[in-house]
Design a protein around this motif. Structure first.
Motif, short mmCIF file in Angstrom:
data_model
loop_
_atom_site.label_atom_id
_atom_site.label_comp_id
_atom_site.label_asym_id
_atom_site.label_seq_id
_atom_site.Cartn_x
_atom_site.Cartn_y
_atom_site.Cartn_z
N ILE A 63 3.00 -8.14 -20.18
CA ILE A 63 3.88 -7.69 -19.09
C ILE A 63 3.18 -6.64 -18.23
O ILE A 63 3.27 -6.67 -16.99
CB ILE A 63 5.21 -7.17 -19.65
N ALA A 64 2.47 -5.71 -18.87
CA ALA A 64 1.75 -4.68 -18.11
C ALA A 64 0.70 -5.30 -17.21
O ALA A 64 0.54 -4.90 -16.05
CB ALA A 64 1.12 -3.67 -19.06
N SER A 65 0.00 -6.29 -17.71
CA SER A 65 -1.01 -6.97 -16.91
C SER A 65 -0.36 -7.75 -15.77
O SER A 65 -0.85 -7.72 -14.63
CB SER A 65 -1.81 -7.92 -17.80
N TYR A 66 0.73 -8.44 -16.05
CA TYR A 66 1.44 -9.20 -15.03
C TYR A 66 1.89 -8.29 -13.88
O TYR A 66 1.60 -8.55 -12.72
CB TYR A 66 2.64 -9.91 -15.66
N VAL A 67 2.54 -7.20 -14.25
CA VAL A 67 3.02 -6.26 -13.23
C VAL A 67 1.83 -5.59 -12.52
O VAL A 67 1.84 -5.42 -11.30
CB VAL A 67 3.96 -5.21 -13.87
N GLY A 68 0.81 -5.24 -13.28
CA GLY A 68 -0.36 -4.58 -12.69
C GLY A 68 -1.07 -5.44 -11.67
O GLY A 68 -1.44 -4.97 -10.59
N VAL A 69 -1.26 -6.72 -11.98
CA VAL A 69 -1.93 -7.61 -11.03
C VAL A 69 -1.06 -7.84 -9.79
O VAL A 69 -1.57 -7.89 -8.67
CB VAL A 69 -2.32 -8.95 -11.71
N MET A 70 0.25 -7.93 -9.99
CA MET A 70 1.13 -8.07 -8.83
C MET A 70 1.05 -6.82 -7.94
O MET A 70 0.95 -6.93 -6.71
CB MET A 70 2.57 -8.29 -9.28
N LEU A 71 1.11 -5.65 -8.55
CA LEU A 71 1.03 -4.40 -7.78
C LEU A 71 -0.33 -4.24 -7.11
O LEU A 71 -0.42 -3.72 -6.00
CB LEU A 71 1.33 -3.21 -8.67
N LEU A 72 -1.38 -4.69 -7.78
CA LEU A 72 -2.71 -4.61 -7.20
C LEU A 72 -2.79 -5.41 -5.91
O LEU A 72 -3.39 -4.96 -4.93
CB LEU A 72 -3.73 -5.11 -8.21
N GLY A 73 -2.15 -6.58 -5.89
CA GLY A 73 -2.12 -7.38 -4.66
C GLY A 73 -1.36 -6.69 -3.55
O GLY A 73 -1.76 -6.75 -2.38
N ILE A 74 -0.29 -6.01 -3.89
CA ILE A 74 0.48 -5.28 -2.89
C ILE A 74 -0.31 -4.11 -2.35
O ILE A 74 -0.40 -3.89 -1.13
CB ILE A 74 1.83 -4.82 -3.48
N PHE A 75 -0.92 -3.34 -3.25
CA PHE A 75 -1.69 -2.17 -2.81
C PHE A 75 -2.94 -2.57 -2.03
O PHE A 75 -3.37 -1.85 -1.14
CB PHE A 75 -2.07 -1.29 -4.00
N ALA A 76 -3.51 -3.73 -2.35
CA ALA A 76 -4.69 -4.20 -1.62
C ALA A 76 -4.36 -4.42 -0.15
O ALA A 76 -5.19 -4.20 0.73
CB ALA A 76 -5.23 -5.48 -2.25
N GLN A 77 -3.14 -4.86 0.14
CA GLN A 77 -2.73 -5.04 1.52
C GLN A 77 -2.73 -3.72 2.27
O GLN A 77 -3.12 -3.64 3.44
CB GLN A 77 -1.36 -5.68 1.59
N PHE A 78 -2.27 -2.66 1.61
CA PHE A 78 -2.26 -1.36 2.25
C PHE A 78 -3.67 -0.81 2.45
O PHE A 78 -3.95 -0.16 3.45
CB PHE A 78 -1.41 -0.36 1.44
N LEU A 79 -4.54 -1.08 1.50
CA LEU A 79 -5.91 -0.59 1.62
C LEU A 79 -6.68 -1.30 2.71
O LEU A 79 -7.52 -0.71 3.38
CB LEU A 79 -6.62 -0.73 0.28
N THR A 80 -6.43 -2.58 2.89
CA THR A 80 -7.15 -3.33 3.92
C THR A 80 -6.41 -3.35 5.25
O THR A 80 -6.97 -3.78 6.25
CB THR A 80 -7.37 -4.78 3.47
N ARG A 81 -5.17 -2.93 5.23
CA ARG A 81 -4.32 -2.89 6.44
C ARG A 81 -4.26 -4.25 7.14
O ARG A 81 -4.28 -4.34 8.36
CB ARG A 81 -4.79 -1.83 7.40
N SER A 82 -4.18 -5.31 6.32
CA SER A 82 -4.14 -6.65 6.90
C SER A 82 -2.78 -7.31 6.72
O SER A 82 -2.66 -8.49 6.59
CB SER A 82 -5.22 -7.52 6.26
N PHE A 83 -1.73 -6.53 6.70
CA PHE A 83 -0.40 -7.11 6.53
C PHE A 83 0.35 -7.11 7.82
O PHE A 83 0.01 -6.51 8.79
CB PHE A 83 0.40 -6.36 5.45
#
Length: 108
Positions: free
Chosen positions: A88-108
């Motif tokens: 569950i921690a990995s599932y949630v972590g990978v999902m959150l990583l995808g969300i945070f990656a959008q903020f870091l790249t500002r491509s949303f």
């Protein structure tokens, strides 16, 4: 995905095979349905394909939810030694990583 593999490698060294496999499974539970959604959604492009794009997004999203449920069922029934907390921690972590990656790249 690479971060998930790296974390699984560290977990294998620190906690053993059960945790590492559970972490990898959690990552797969995010990546595979998301890849299905992306493949289904981005088949069409252009202003003339608007209707097809919307239909593809809806069917892609529905397929993603079904695929996620089926994969969770397969993981819980197929993996005999499963660390549920790591999964569950990995599932949630990978999902959150995808969300945070959008903020870091500002491509949303």
């Amino acid at each position: 995905t690479l971060i998930c593999i790296a974390v699984a490698g560290i977990a294998f060294i620190a906690y053993g095979q059960q945790s590492a496999v559970s972490i990898l499974a959690g990552g797969v539970l995010v990546v595979v349905p998301q890849a299905y959604f992306a493949a289904k959604t981005f088949r069409y492009y252009g202003a003339r394909s608007t209707g097809a794009i919307v239909r593809a997004m809806w069917s892609g999203h529905a397929g993603k939810m079904i695929l996620t449920a089926v994969l969770f069922a397969l993981v819980f029934t197929g993996l005999k030694s499963l660390n549920v907390a790591a999964l569950i921690a990995s599932y949630v972590g990978v999902m959150l990583l995808g969300i945070f990656a959008q903020f870091l790249t500002r491509s949303f």
